[in-house]
Design a protein around this motif. Structure first.
Motif: not given
Length: 102
Positions: A77-102
């Motif tokens: 979660y990141g700081a809301a850009l609009r009050p009351g609205t969740p803000h998501v920061i996508w960090r990594r995507i792939g398979t299990h291997s991404i969990l070594t540096a999430p």
């Protein structure tokens, strides 16, 4: 609608996925993840969302990418850009291997 941003590493990871894997990710985000965020962040069990123990405030989302290993995306979660609205920061995507540096 929740707001989001992507880290550069997420964009690089996303480009490595096949078009079908990207389609499945978009589908699960739009069909389940976003509605659950709108409903207060109580995620359905099928999304298999859990905290990553080694990375404070970072979560993992797991879904089926069809044949092969399950897909995973890490986010926070990141700081809301609009009050009351969740803000998501996508960090990594792939398979299990991404969990070594999430």
């Amino acid at each position: 609608m929740p707001t989001f941003e992507t880290c550069p590493r997420f964009t690089t990871d996303l480009d490595r996925l096949s078009p079908e894997q990207r389609r499945r990710f978009r589908h699960i985000v739009l069909a389940a993840f976003v509605p659950d965020l709108r409903a207060g962040g109580k995620f359905r069990a099928g999304l298999r969302i859990k905290r990553i123990q080694r990375a404070s405030g970072v979560y993992e989302l797991t879904w089926s990418m069809g044949t092969g290993p399950a897909g995973r995306a890490t986010w926070q979660y990141g700081a809301a850009l609009r009050p009351g609205t969740p803000h998501v920061i996508w960090r990594r995507i792939g398979t299990h291997s991404i969990l070594t540096a999430p």
